[in-house]
Scaffold this active site. Structure first.
Site, PDB file in Angstrom:
ATOM      1  N   HIS A   1     -13.301  -2.451   7.099  1.00  0.00           N
ATOM      2  CA  HIS A   1     -11.768  -2.521   6.890  1.00  0.00           C
ATOM      3  C   HIS A   1     -11.234  -2.339   8.561  1.00  0.00           C
ATOM      4  CE1 HIS A   1      -8.281  -2.681   4.075  1.00  0.00           C
ATOM      5  NE2 HIS A   1      -8.094  -3.260   5.157  1.00  0.00           N
TER       6      HIS A   1
ATOM      7  N   HIS B   1      -6.384  -1.612  12.046  1.00  0.00           N
ATOM      8  CA  HIS B   1      -7.679  -1.951  12.060  1.00  0.00           C
ATOM      9  C   HIS B   1      -8.590  -2.249  13.875  1.00  0.00           C
ATOM     10  CE1 HIS B   1      -6.488  -5.334   9.019  1.00  0.00           C
ATOM     11  NE2 HIS B   1      -6.459  -3.942   7.966  1.00  0.00           N
TER      12      HIS B   1
ATOM     13  N   HIS C   1      -2.388   2.553   8.700  1.00  0.00           N
ATOM     14  CA  HIS C   1      -3.089   2.319   9.005  1.00  0.00           C
ATOM     15  C   HIS C   1      -3.605   0.852   9.682  1.00  0.00           C
ATOM     16  CE1 HIS C   1      -5.599  -0.184   7.217  1.00  0.00           C
ATOM     17  NE2 HIS C   1      -5.627  -1.377   6.716  1.00  0.00           N
TER      18      HIS C   1
ATOM     19  N   GLU D   1       0.797  -1.046   0.168  1.00  0.00           N
ATOM     20  CA  GLU D   1       0.015   0.040  -0.003  1.00  0.00           C
ATOM     21  C   GLU D   1       1.118   0.954  -0.033  1.00  0.00           C
ATOM     22  OE1 GLU D   1      -2.887  -0.525   3.681  1.00  0.00           O
ATOM     23  OE2 GLU D   1      -3.755  -2.264   2.213  1.00  0.00           O
TER      24      GLU D   1
END
Length: 272
Positions: A217, A147, A145, A122
Site C-alpha cells: 500500500h 505511496h 501518508h 483518513e
C-alpha cells in the site's frame, strides 16, 4: 471565511508551515508517490494560532471524528482535503486543504478556513496519532501518508516483512539512511485501507518507529514538521532504489557490514 481574505494573511509563521506542506505535496507528486488523490498530510498548527483565529466562526457544519481524542481539546490542524490531488495541493494549498478546530468534546471538529474543504477520509487515523503525540508531550507536529514506489515494491516480498529485516537492509545500502532515519522502518501487514485494523496496527508500530510501511500500500510517517517526515521517507526510498538497481544489474548488493553499522551508531550517537 466569509471574505476573500485568507487565514494566512498577516500570519507569516502559519504561512511558512502551509508553504512547507505545498512544497512537500509537490515532491510527492513529482516522485510518482501520489497518483490521482493518493496520500494525505496533516499538521498540528495549534502553537501558531492567535486570538483572531480562535474567534473565527465555523464555515461548515460540525463533523464527528468517529472517536473521542481527549488530548486534542482546542487543537487546530491543517489537513489535505478528501479527493484532492497532491499536485493541486502544491499549487493551491488553501483550496485543496482546510484548517479545522477540534471542539471541547474532543469528538467533533469544525472547518474554520479558508474554504469548506472536507478533510481526508483518513482524518480519524491521523488525528489518533496526533492525540498520542500531544499526550506524550512530543514535539512532532506532522503526519504524512504516501505511496513510495520502491518501498511498496519491496513489501511484496514476504521475507522482507519480518521485523527489522527491511530496516537493516535499507540501513546497509548507504550511511545516510541510518543517520537520518535512525529508528528504521516498522511493518504493518496488509489491512483494508482506511480500516480500524490498519489504524491500530499503525499506532502500535509508531510506538517504536517514525516511519511505518503498509504492506502492498504505502507508508505513514510522523515528524517534527512535514519536511522532517518527508526526509525520512526520502532516505528510505533512496536505499530501496539502490537495492533494486543492484538487483536489476544481476547481483545481490553487499551492503554495509554489521561492524560498519555499529561504527555509525557510535559515531553519530544513534538510538539503534
Amino acid at each position: 471565511m466569509n471574505s476573500t481574505k485568507s487565514i494566512l494573511e498577516g500570519r507569516p509563521a502559519l504561512k511558512e508551515e502551509i508553504d512547507k506542506v505545498a512544497e512537500i505535496a509537490g515532491y510527492l507528486w513529482q516522485n510518482g508517490w501520489a497518483e490521482r488523490n493518493g496520500g494525505n498530510i496533516t499538521i498540528n498548527i495549534t502553537q501558531l494560532v492567535d486570538d483572531g483565529i480562535r474567534k473565527l466562526p465555523a464555515i461548515d457544519e460540525v463533523k464527528s471524528i468517529g472517536e473521542t481524542l481527549p488530548h486534542l481539546k482546542g487543537c487546530y490542524f491543517f489537513c489535505k482535503g478528501t479527493g484532492k490531488r497532491m499536485r493541486d495541493l502544491a499549487r493551491w494549498p488553501m483550496k485543496n486543504g482546510s484548517v479545522i478546530r477540534i471542539l471541547d468534546d474532543c469528538a467533533h471538529y469544525e472547518i474554520i478556513a479558508d474554504q469548506p474543504v472536507l478533510p481526508t477520509s483518513e482524518l480519524p487515523s491521523h488525528l489518533a496519532v496526533h492525540n498520542r503525540l500531544v499526550g506524550e508531550g512530543s514535539a512532532y507536529k506532522a503526519t504524512i501518508h504516501t505511496h513510495p514506489i520502491e518501498l511498496v515494491a519491496l513489501s511484496h516480498h514476504r521475507p522482507f516483512l519480518k521485523k527489522d529485516v527491511l530496516t537493516h537492509l535499507l540501513w546497509s545500502m548507504i550511511p545516510e539512511t541510518k543517520a537520518f532515519c535512525p529508528l528504521g522502518l516498522g511493518i504493518v501487514p496488509y489491512q483494508l485501507p482506511g480500516s480500524v485494523e490498519l489504524a491500530k496496527g499503525t499506532m502500535k508500530e509508531l510506538e517504536e518507529y517514525d516511519v511505518v510501511l503498509w504492506e502492498k500500500h504505502g507508508v505513514f510517517a510522523k515528524g517534527l514538521d512535514v519536511l522532517d517526515a518527508f526526509d525520512q521517507i526520502d532516505v528510505l526510498s533512496k536505499s530501496a532504489k539502490i537495492y533494486l538497481e543492484c538487483k536489476s544489474m544481476g547481483f545481490e548488493p553487499e551492503g554495509m557490514s554489521d561492524a560498519q553499522m555499529k561504527e555509525m551508531t557510535k559515531a553519530f550517537n544513534l538510538p539503534k
